[in-house]
Design an enzyme around this catalytic site. Structure first.
Site, PDB file in Angstrom:
ATOM      1  N   ASP A  12      -1.120   4.234   2.565  1.00 30.76           N
ATOM      2  CA  ASP A  12      -1.655   3.222   2.062  1.00 30.76           C
ATOM      3  C   ASP A  12      -1.244   2.620   0.757  1.00 30.76           C
ATOM      4  O   ASP A  12      -1.026   3.485   0.199  1.00 30.76           O
ATOM      5  CB  ASP A  12      -3.202   3.273   2.564  1.00 30.76           C
ATOM      6  N   ASP A  14      -2.992  -0.329  -1.301  1.00 27.88           N
ATOM      7  CA  ASP A  14      -4.051  -0.542  -2.205  1.00 27.88           C
ATOM      8  C   ASP A  14      -5.020   0.395  -2.344  1.00 27.88           C
ATOM      9  O   ASP A  14      -5.758   0.765  -1.324  1.00 27.88           O
ATOM     10  CB  ASP A  14      -4.898  -1.880  -1.787  1.00 27.88           C
TER      11      ASP A  14
END
Length: 256
Positions: A12, A14
């Site tokens: 991922d 963020d």
């Protein structure tokens, strides 16, 4: 030691490689460079490529073997766009109009200390909704995030949308600090796995921060074909990547 081509470390962006909506630290760039010599690497996120470039860098597609912006609805391999789909082709214009009107009416009734702009953001893979508006400053973002923990604005809105659109194909999950992701069933981050499976990969290690139920990393974190690893911030990601490498016998990040 030769690179393990059967294994991919998938990240991922963020909150995992960078703090929320912030630039990725130089330390993480060096980590990825070291890691790529050991296994395949990829990134997956709900945002479009432009936003991911803002956080990781304009050379993001050169850093990774695979890029999955918008949860993999856009798929890049070795810097080249391989495929792309659009949510409007699934939902249709009439349904989207009905959905957008409901969202705007609902948001108008939420009493927040401040509201900014860009409350609904259309992306190829999803509709992103933000009660405060995505144009808020970093300081305003953090204030909303803390307030939302107490008042549950996003949680209540998800409940309302699930009830109103229960007969549709849409799924709703809380994303990041200020928004809600709305997408067709199966268009969460597990969407990228259909591409990965075609690449001869057998072992998928996913690192993400929003792994709790209702978070936008939840589905891929709990997928039966994925080794899910929950992280709290970029420093935690670094530590857990190092631990995972040692656990599978590929040495730590500094061992090349």
């Amino acid at each position: 030691m030769a690179r393990d081509e059967k294994t991919i470390f998938l990240f991922d962006v963020d909150g995992t490689l960078s703090e929320s909506r912030a630039k990725m630290p130089e330390k993480m760039g060096k980590m990825l460079e070291s890691l790529r010599r050991k296994v395949r690497i990829g990134f997956v996120g709900g945002s479009d490529l432009a936003k991911q470039k803002e956080q990781v860098g304009d050379n993001i597609l050169e850093i990774f073997d695979y890029g999955f912006p918008e949860n993999g609805v856009s798929f890049y391999k070795n810097g080249t766009l391989e495929s792309q789909e659009k949510i409007i082709d699934v939902l249709g214009e009439e349904f989207y109009k009905e959905f957008a009107n409901f969202v705007l009416r609902y948001l108008s009734d939420i009493d927040l200390p401040i509201k900014r702009g860009n409350f609904i953001e259309y992306r190829n893979s999803m509709i992103n909704i933000s009660p405060i508006g995505r144009n808020c400053s970093r300081e305003e973002r953090m204030k909303f995030f803390e307030l939302d923990k107490k008042e549950k604005f996003r949680e209540k809105m998800v409940t309302a949308m699930r009830d109103r659109f229960k007969d549709s194909c849409l799924v709703f999950s809380i994303g990041g600090q200020i928004s809600i992701d709305c997408f067709p069933k199966g268009w969460d981050k597990t969407y990228c796995l259909r591409h990965i499976k075609k690449e001869g990969v057998e072992n998928v290690y996913f690192f993400g921060d929003m792994t709790m139920e209702g978070g936008n990393d939840y589905e891929i974190y709990n997928h039966k074909d994925v080794h899910g690893i929950s992280v709290g911030n970029p420093d935690d990601t670094y530590r857990k990547v190092d631990q995972a490498l040692k656990k599978i016998g590929l040495g730590g990040l500094e061992e090349n």
